[in-house]
Enzyme design. Structure first.
Site, PDB file in Angstrom:
ATOM      1  N   ALA A  81       0.854  -1.193   0.000  1.00  0.00           N
ATOM      2  CA  ALA A  81       0.000   0.000   0.000  1.00  0.00           C
ATOM      3  C   ALA A  81       0.881   1.231   0.000  1.00  0.00           C
ATOM      4  CB  ALA A  81      -0.888   0.010   1.249  1.00  0.00           C
ATOM      5  N   GLU A  82       0.274   2.331  -0.370  1.00  0.00           N
ATOM      6  CA  GLU A  82       0.853   3.645  -0.060  1.00  0.00           C
ATOM      7  C   GLU A  82       0.347   3.946   1.339  1.00  0.00           C
ATOM      8  OE1 GLU A  82       2.946   5.620  -1.574  1.00  0.00           O
ATOM      9  OE2 GLU A  82       3.166   4.371  -3.356  1.00  0.00           O
ATOM     10  N   THR A 123      -6.100  -0.739   8.657  1.00  0.00           N
ATOM     11  CA  THR A 123      -5.709   0.205   9.703  1.00  0.00           C
ATOM     12  C   THR A 123      -6.913   0.649  10.527  1.00  0.00           C
ATOM     13  OG1 THR A 123      -5.009   2.506   9.960  1.00  0.00           O
ATOM     14  CG2 THR A 123      -5.830   1.921   7.827  1.00  0.00           C
ATOM     15  N   ASP A 124      -6.636   1.098  11.753  1.00  0.00           N
ATOM     16  CA  ASP A 124      -7.713   1.657  12.575  1.00  0.00           C
ATOM     17  C   ASP A 124      -8.164   3.029  12.053  1.00  0.00           C
ATOM     18  OD1 ASP A 124      -5.455   3.136  13.275  1.00  0.00           O
ATOM     19  OD2 ASP A 124      -5.678   2.871  15.441  1.00  0.00           O
ATOM     20  N   GLU A 125      -7.369   3.617  11.135  1.00  0.00           N
ATOM     21  CA  GLU A 125      -7.687   4.970  10.652  1.00  0.00           C
ATOM     22  C   GLU A 125      -8.969   5.004   9.827  1.00  0.00           C
ATOM     23  OE1 GLU A 125      -4.371   7.276   9.309  1.00  0.00           O
ATOM     24  OE2 GLU A 125      -2.956   6.112  10.483  1.00  0.00           O
ATOM     25  N   TYR A 150      -5.520   8.799   2.512  1.00  0.00           N
ATOM     26  CA  TYR A 150      -4.976   7.472   2.864  1.00  0.00           C
ATOM     27  C   TYR A 150      -6.048   6.592   3.493  1.00  0.00           C
ATOM     28  CZ  TYR A 150      -2.785   3.911   5.836  1.00  0.00           C
ATOM     29  OH  TYR A 150      -2.484   2.724   6.465  1.00  0.00           O
ATOM     30  N   LYS A 154      -7.870   3.116   2.173  1.00  0.00           N
ATOM     31  CA  LYS A 154      -7.837   1.844   2.909  1.00  0.00           C
ATOM     32  C   LYS A 154      -9.267   1.364   3.201  1.00  0.00           C
ATOM     33  CE  LYS A 154      -4.755  -0.247   4.256  1.00  0.00           C
ATOM     34  NZ  LYS A 154      -3.901  -1.286   3.620  1.00  0.00           N
ATOM     35  N   TYR A 207       3.122  18.095  15.475  1.00  0.00           N
ATOM     36  CA  TYR A 207       2.027  18.800  14.793  1.00  0.00           C
ATOM     37  C   TYR A 207       1.052  19.411  15.803  1.00  0.00           C
ATOM     38  CZ  TYR A 207       3.262  16.124  10.532  1.00  0.00           C
ATOM     39  OH  TYR A 207       3.894  15.572   9.448  1.00  0.00           O
TER      40      TYR A 207
HETATM   41  P1  NAD Z   1       5.385   0.797   3.943  1.00  0.00           P
HETATM   42  O1  NAD Z   1       5.015   2.099   3.308  1.00  0.00           O
HETATM   43  O2  NAD Z   1       6.585   0.735   4.828  1.00  0.00           O
HETATM   44  O3  NAD Z   1       5.593  -0.316   2.816  1.00  0.00           O
HETATM   45  C1  NAD Z   1       4.707  -0.514   1.772  1.00  0.00           C
HETATM   46  C2  NAD Z   1       5.309  -1.515   0.803  1.00  0.00           C
HETATM   47  O4  NAD Z   1       4.376  -1.718  -0.267  1.00  0.00           O
HETATM   48  C3  NAD Z   1       6.625  -1.045   0.186  1.00  0.00           C
HETATM   49  O5  NAD Z   1       7.569  -2.084   0.206  1.00  0.00           O
HETATM   50  C4  NAD Z   1       6.234  -0.694  -1.244  1.00  0.00           C
HETATM   51  O6  NAD Z   1       7.290  -0.848  -2.173  1.00  0.00           O
HETATM   52  C5  NAD Z   1       5.084  -1.659  -1.499  1.00  0.00           C
HETATM   53  N1  NAD Z   1       4.173  -1.172  -2.540  1.00  0.00           N
HETATM   54  C6  NAD Z   1       3.594   0.068  -2.610  1.00  0.00           C
HETATM   55  N2  NAD Z   1       2.856   0.155  -3.733  1.00  0.00           N
HETATM   56  C7  NAD Z   1       2.940  -1.047  -4.346  1.00  0.00           C
HETATM   57  C8  NAD Z   1       2.366  -1.569  -5.530  1.00  0.00           C
HETATM   58  N3  NAD Z   1       1.572  -0.829  -6.318  1.00  0.00           N
HETATM   59  N4  NAD Z   1       2.647  -2.857  -5.877  1.00  0.00           N
HETATM   60  C9  NAD Z   1       3.458  -3.615  -5.076  1.00  0.00           C
HETATM   61  N5  NAD Z   1       4.040  -3.164  -3.962  1.00  0.00           N
HETATM   62  C10 NAD Z   1       3.770  -1.890  -3.600  1.00  0.00           C
HETATM   63  O7  NAD Z   1       4.087   0.302   4.683  1.00  0.00           O
HETATM   64  P2  NAD Z   1       3.876  -0.364   6.120  1.00  0.00           P
HETATM   65  O8  NAD Z   1       3.940   0.704   7.134  1.00  0.00           O
HETATM   66  O9  NAD Z   1       4.746  -1.544   6.230  1.00  0.00           O
HETATM   67  O10 NAD Z   1       2.359  -0.822   6.011  1.00  0.00           O
HETATM   68  C11 NAD Z   1       2.006  -2.095   5.497  1.00  0.00           C
HETATM   69  C12 NAD Z   1       0.507  -2.280   5.529  1.00  0.00           C
HETATM   70  O11 NAD Z   1       0.041  -2.128   6.887  1.00  0.00           O
HETATM   71  C13 NAD Z   1      -0.274  -1.258   4.708  1.00  0.00           C
HETATM   72  O12 NAD Z   1      -1.342  -1.907   4.082  1.00  0.00           O
HETATM   73  C14 NAD Z   1      -0.780  -0.253   5.746  1.00  0.00           C
HETATM   74  O13 NAD Z   1      -1.959   0.367   5.319  1.00  0.00           O
HETATM   75  C15 NAD Z   1      -1.002  -1.161   6.932  1.00  0.00           C
HETATM   76  N6  NAD Z   1      -0.892  -0.479   8.231  1.00  0.00           N
HETATM   77  C16 NAD Z   1       0.254   0.169   8.577  1.00  0.00           C
HETATM   78  C17 NAD Z   1       0.353   0.772   9.816  1.00  0.00           C
HETATM   79  C18 NAD Z   1       1.617   1.464  10.245  1.00  0.00           C
HETATM   80  O14 NAD Z   1       1.633   2.029  11.357  1.00  0.00           O
HETATM   81  N7  NAD Z   1       2.690   1.440   9.488  1.00  0.00           N
HETATM   82  C19 NAD Z   1      -0.735   0.740  10.701  1.00  0.00           C
HETATM   83  C20 NAD Z   1      -1.914   0.082  10.303  1.00  0.00           C
HETATM   84  C21 NAD Z   1      -1.970  -0.547   9.078  1.00  0.00           C
HETATM   85  P1  TYD Z   2       2.202   9.117  11.681  1.00  0.00           P
HETATM   86  O1  TYD Z   2       3.403   8.373  12.184  1.00  0.00           O
HETATM   87  O2  TYD Z   2       2.314   9.869  10.406  1.00  0.00           O
HETATM   88  O3  TYD Z   2       1.006   8.086  11.648  1.00  0.00           O
HETATM   89  P2  TYD Z   2      -0.585   8.357  11.365  1.00  0.00           P
HETATM   90  O4  TYD Z   2      -0.780   9.730  10.902  1.00  0.00           O
HETATM   91  O5  TYD Z   2      -0.865   7.349  10.310  1.00  0.00           O
HETATM   92  O6  TYD Z   2      -1.264   8.086  12.669  1.00  0.00           O
HETATM   93  O7  TYD Z   2       1.769  10.142  12.807  1.00  0.00           O
HETATM   94  C1  TYD Z   2       1.460   9.707  14.125  1.00  0.00           C
HETATM   95  C2  TYD Z   2       0.992  10.901  14.900  1.00  0.00           C
HETATM   96  O8  TYD Z   2       2.094  11.805  15.078  1.00  0.00           O
HETATM   97  C3  TYD Z   2      -0.093  11.705  14.195  1.00  0.00           C
HETATM   98  O9  TYD Z   2      -0.983  12.233  15.167  1.00  0.00           O
HETATM   99  C4  TYD Z   2       0.667  12.831  13.516  1.00  0.00           C
HETATM  100  C5  TYD Z   2       1.812  13.080  14.474  1.00  0.00           C
HETATM  101  N1  TYD Z   2       3.095  13.509  13.844  1.00  0.00           N
HETATM  102  C6  TYD Z   2       3.764  14.612  14.386  1.00  0.00           C
HETATM  103  O10 TYD Z   2       3.321  15.255  15.351  1.00  0.00           O
HETATM  104  N2  TYD Z   2       4.946  14.983  13.806  1.00  0.00           N
HETATM  105  C7  TYD Z   2       5.472  14.319  12.744  1.00  0.00           C
HETATM  106  O11 TYD Z   2       6.559  14.712  12.236  1.00  0.00           O
HETATM  107  C8  TYD Z   2       4.781  13.182  12.222  1.00  0.00           C
HETATM  108  C9  TYD Z   2       5.313  12.427  11.058  1.00  0.00           C
HETATM  109  C10 TYD Z   2       3.592  12.824  12.820  1.00  0.00           C
END
Ligand code: NAD
Ligand code: TYD
Length: 336
Positions: A81-82, A123-125, A150, A154, A207
């Site tokens: 995902a993005e 995600t919980d978002e 985003y 999702k 922020y």
């Molecule tokens: P990330 O941004 O670190 O990694 C995403 C990966 O997906 C990358 O390796 C990228 O190259 C790949 N990718 C993106 N577009 C692609 C495409 N079109 N085809 C194939 N591969 C592609 O993401 P993450 O933080 O590891 O998150 C992984 C999953 O978990 C996502 O679905 C995200 O929505 C979900 N998620 C993440 C969090 C978090 O806190 N990081 C929380 C809840 C849910």
């Molecule tokens: P983030 O890690 O971007 O996750 P998400 O927005 O998906 O929850 O941000 C976590 C929280 O931290 C969110 O409330 C935004 C805040 N934040 C900052 O205050 N400063 C920062 O530089 C970033 C990246 C996030």
């Protein structure tokens, strides 16, 4: 068993590939990843030579590539995902392409390949925002109310997964988890950015008023939750996954990081708030706890200590990534 992991070169995906290969050495893991700015094969150096691991570079929006990767696969674990809210505000298009269209392509190919399980990582978002100071939490019944491009993308992908289950009988499960932190997180999300900024002697951007609340889940605990759902979860079910019981504000988290790294609060810099910034997330993880016997294994402080140590030991990993993200940082961060 053969698993297709999409997005396995990203933060959570690469942790999951490591986790699965070490806990299930008899299984085959195919990592299908486009290698966007967030995908990094350095994360997988130590499994590269494992005969049960294979990497395929490909885009989930490409049905031909996905169809070929899906051959003989039993389980799809869909991470690709993005993922960064701030980038989705600057440019939503690619979020819709990858997160919605990409998921639909995967679902079509998973049906054709007759996979035994399609597990969708969400995600919980998608649930929107809770009031500060209330006891309310997100659970599996919470209605969807996303606010950022985003989270809207999702949400769209979650609806599609359920629609393919209801309409075509695709065997699926979904997890909606909270903010992950830990090893290999791209240093643009709060924890990775804050820790690496402190190491570099820079300020930590907070922020708005810093009172926004997130639930924080250590990435290894997330991997164990996905494993529990794959092995013991019921088909067609959703599980919400979180790491905490009590609220912690962004400001408190940043102060914790500074304190654990021996720095003082002068390093906090209040910057312009994110538009549409969700105020509070909190996750009720009772269902996965009671039904699948999963619970987080570390406290926030323990997880943070591990994460800080990892970033301190791996500057060669994160420094080039931060360098490449300078353009995004310049666009995203504005004075309060
Ligand atoms: P990330 O941004 O670190 O990694 C995403 C990966 O997906 C990358 O390796 C990228 O190259 C790949 N990718 C993106 N577009 C692609 C495409 N079109 N085809 C194939 N591969 C592609 O993401 P993450 O933080 O590891 O998150 C992984 C999953 O978990 C996502 O679905 C995200 O929505 C979900 N998620 C993440 C969090 C978090 O806190 N990081 C929380 C809840 C849910
Ligand atoms: P983030 O890690 O971007 O996750 P998400 O927005 O998906 O929850 O941000 C976590 C929280 O931290 C969110 O409330 C935004 C805040 N934040 C900052 O205050 N400063 C920062 O530089 C970033 C990246 C996030």
């Amino acid at each position: 068993m053969k698993l297709l992991v999409t997005g396995g070169a990203g933060f959570i995906g690469s942790n999951f590939v490591h986790y699965w290969l070490s806990h299930h050495p008899e299984d085959v893991v195919i990592n299908f990843d486009k290698l966007t700015y967030a995908g990094n094969l350095e994360n997988l150096k130590d499994v590269e030579s494992n005969p049960n691991y294979q990497f395929i570079q490909g885009d989930i929006t490409d049905p031909v590539a996905v169809s070929s990767a899906m051959e003989g696969v039993d389980i799809v674990v869909h991470f690709a995902a993005e993922t960064h809210v701030d980038r989705s505000i600057l440019g939503p298009g690619v979020f819709l392409q990858t997160n919605i269209i990409g998921t639909q392509v995967l679902l079509d190919e998973a049906l054709k390949a007759k996979v035994k399980r399609f597990h969708h990582i969400s995600t919980d978002e998608v649930f929107g925002s809770l009031e500060l100071g209330t006891a309310e939490k997100f659970n599996e019944q919470t209605p969807y109310n996303p606010h950022s491009p985003y989270s809207a993308s999702k949400a769209g992908s979650d609806h599609l997964v359920r629609a393919y289950g209801d309409t075509y009988g695709l065997p699926y499960t979904i997890t909606n988890c909270s903010n992950n932190y830990g090893e290999y997180q791209f240093p643009e999300k709060l924890f990775g950015l804050a820790i690496t900024n402190v190491i570099e002697g820079k300020t930590v951007p907070v922020y708005g008023d810093g009172l926004n609340v997130r639930d924080w889940l250590y990435v290894q605990d997330h991997c164990a939750a996905v494993e529990a759902v794959l092995l013991r979860g019921r088909e067609g079910e959703t599980y919400t996954v979180g790491g905490l019981k009590d609220d912690v504000s962004n400001l408190e988290v940043v102060k914790m990081i500074l304190q654990l790294m021996g720095k003082n609060e002068n390093q906090i810099e209040y910057v312009k708030d994110r538009p549409g910034h969700d105020r509070r997330y909190a996750v009720d993880w009772t269902k996965i706890n009671q039904e699948l016997n999963w619970s987080p294994s570390v406290t926030l402080e323990e997880g943070l200590r591990k994460t800080i140590e990892w970033y301190q030991a791996h500057p060669d990993w994160w420094k080039p990534l931060k360098e490449k993200a300078q353009g995004f940082f310049a666009q995203n961060y504005k004075k309060a």
